[in-house]
Design a protein around this motif. Sequence first.
Motif, PDB file in Angstrom:
ATOM      1  N   THR A 201      60.098  14.540  19.168  1.00 51.79           N
ATOM      2  CA  THR A 201      60.614  15.026  20.451  1.00 51.79           C
ATOM      3  C   THR A 201      61.927  15.791  20.342  1.00 51.79           C
ATOM      4  OG1 THR A 201      59.549  13.176  21.575  1.00 51.79           O
ATOM      5  CG2 THR A 201      61.211  14.379  22.796  1.00 51.79           C
ATOM      6  N   SER A 202      62.965  15.170  19.816  1.00 52.44           N
ATOM      7  CA  SER A 202      64.266  15.855  19.793  1.00 52.44           C
ATOM      8  C   SER A 202      65.144  15.322  18.670  1.00 52.44           C
ATOM      9  CB  SER A 202      64.989  15.677  21.133  1.00 52.44           C
ATOM     10  OG  SER A 202      65.228  14.316  21.390  1.00 52.44           O
ATOM     11  N   PRO A 203      65.894  16.220  18.001  1.00 56.00           N
ATOM     12  CA  PRO A 203      66.761  15.805  16.890  1.00 56.00           C
ATOM     13  C   PRO A 203      68.103  15.251  17.339  1.00 56.00           C
ATOM     14  CG  PRO A 203      66.891  18.159  17.177  1.00 56.00           C
ATOM     15  CD  PRO A 203      65.863  17.674  18.165  1.00 56.00           C
ATOM     16  N   GLY A 204      68.364  15.313  18.643  1.00 54.47           N
ATOM     17  CA  GLY A 204      69.631  14.807  19.154  1.00 54.47           C
ATOM     18  C   GLY A 204      69.453  14.217  20.534  1.00 54.47           C
ATOM     19  N   PHE A 205      70.444  13.455  20.961  1.00 57.88           N
ATOM     20  CA  PHE A 205      70.409  12.899  22.309  1.00 57.88           C
ATOM     21  C   PHE A 205      71.809  12.941  22.907  1.00 57.88           C
ATOM     22  CE2 PHE A 205      71.105   9.448  25.339  1.00 57.88           C
ATOM     23  CZ  PHE A 205      70.124   9.758  26.278  1.00 57.88           C
ATOM     24  N   GLY A 206      71.860  13.269  24.175  1.00 61.08           N
ATOM     25  CA  GLY A 206      73.141  13.283  24.876  1.00 61.08           C
ATOM     26  C   GLY A 206      72.961  13.725  26.312  1.00 61.08           C
ATOM     27  N   TYR A 207      73.987  14.353  26.831  1.00 63.30           N
ATOM     28  CA  TYR A 207      73.970  14.789  28.227  1.00 63.30           C
ATOM     29  C   TYR A 207      74.620  16.170  28.330  1.00 63.30           C
ATOM     30  CZ  TYR A 207      72.841   9.957  29.363  1.00 63.30           C
ATOM     31  OH  TYR A 207      72.223   8.728  29.420  1.00 63.30           O
ATOM     32  N   ALA A 208      74.168  16.922  29.322  1.00 66.87           N
ATOM     33  CA  ALA A 208      74.753  18.234  29.583  1.00 66.87           C
ATOM     34  C   ALA A 208      74.655  18.519  31.073  1.00 66.87           C
ATOM     35  CB  ALA A 208      74.047  19.322  28.776  1.00 66.87           C
ATOM     36  N   GLY A 209      75.464  19.463  31.509  1.00 65.31           N
ATOM     37  CA  GLY A 209      75.466  19.836  32.916  1.00 65.31           C
ATOM     38  C   GLY A 209      76.684  20.685  33.195  1.00 65.31           C
ATOM     39  N   PHE A 210      77.380  20.377  34.280  1.00 63.27           N
ATOM     40  CA  PHE A 210      78.550  21.175  34.619  1.00 63.27           C
ATOM     41  C   PHE A 210      79.497  20.375  35.503  1.00 63.27           C
ATOM     42  CE2 PHE A 210      75.678  21.719  38.122  1.00 63.27           C
ATOM     43  CZ  PHE A 210      76.426  22.003  39.247  1.00 63.27           C
ATOM     44  N   VAL A 211      80.750  20.820  35.534  1.00 63.51           N
ATOM     45  CA  VAL A 211      81.754  20.260  36.431  1.00 63.51           C
ATOM     46  C   VAL A 211      82.240  21.372  37.339  1.00 63.51           C
ATOM     47  CG1 VAL A 211      82.474  18.451  34.830  1.00 63.51           C
ATOM     48  CG2 VAL A 211      83.609  20.671  34.764  1.00 63.51           C
TER      49      VAL A 211
END
Length: 299
Positions: A25-35
């Motif tokens: 599925t994915s080589p990394g995990f985390g979060y993204a978005g904007f402020v």
Amino acid sequence: MLLAYLDEVGESGAFISRKHKHFNTSPGFGYAGFVIPDSNAREFGAIFTKEKRILFSKEFVSAANQGAWEIKGASVFRSKTPTYAPQNIRVFQNLCRQLIRLDGRLFYYVDEKPKGTPKQVSLDQDLVERRAMEEVLNRVCTAADARGENVMFMIDAINEDQRSKRLPNMYAHILGRAADKPEMRRAVEPPMHIDSELSASIQFADWVAAVIARAVEYQLLGNDDYQWVGEALWSQHSKIFTKESKLHFLTDRSIDDLHTWDLLKRQRPLKTPGSIIADPETAQKMERLFQASRSQKKP
């Protein structure tokens, strides 16, 4: 006050390779978005909604519930998007320009995952998720403190079991760290989970997470299909991210983590150590020089 809208990048399960039958599925995990400042959030949400409905007008018109209609970032941004849907990239570029105009910034934090089966890497998915979220809380609070603002976190909704498990951990982390790190007091509340169908801003965070996921894959796996991400966003690289954004490599790597717009560079330190091609502009100049030298050598 700042509002931080976030969505998951990748997933927390085991990873071996894109071609593996199970762990792909994915080589990394985390979060993204904007402020974005709370005073500008409504305007940006309206801009996003308008652009989305124009870009995908056929899908919008045929939607059973237009008020709760959305299109996921994974469908908007694919490996062949520059060829088959370049308008998707142009709209995203414009949305980023509008975000910057409204004093907002993109944000990401992603951990590289060790390759192997769950048993081989002693996988604890709850721990993977908790560590990533703790870093997100730390970094966004730091960004808010630098601006002298408080911050509220909004995350794409998850199921009730996950929410009830994660929320106490997030709350405990904010309170526990605040004693030594006063910037944590900038968090007004632990993250709230919001249904993306009801929030244009959460939907844009999903688009951002999809774009960041492609950039992460370009860096971690050397997948040239996603080189277009850096090319598309490079013109805004100096303003587009909070300085707390980061791709964190495994601790046994002998290379530095990638911060802010380093993620967009054509150079991939993990795959091409010592490469002198640092960014799309440099790469294009070198390519022109190379082609010019070849033409001069022709009889």
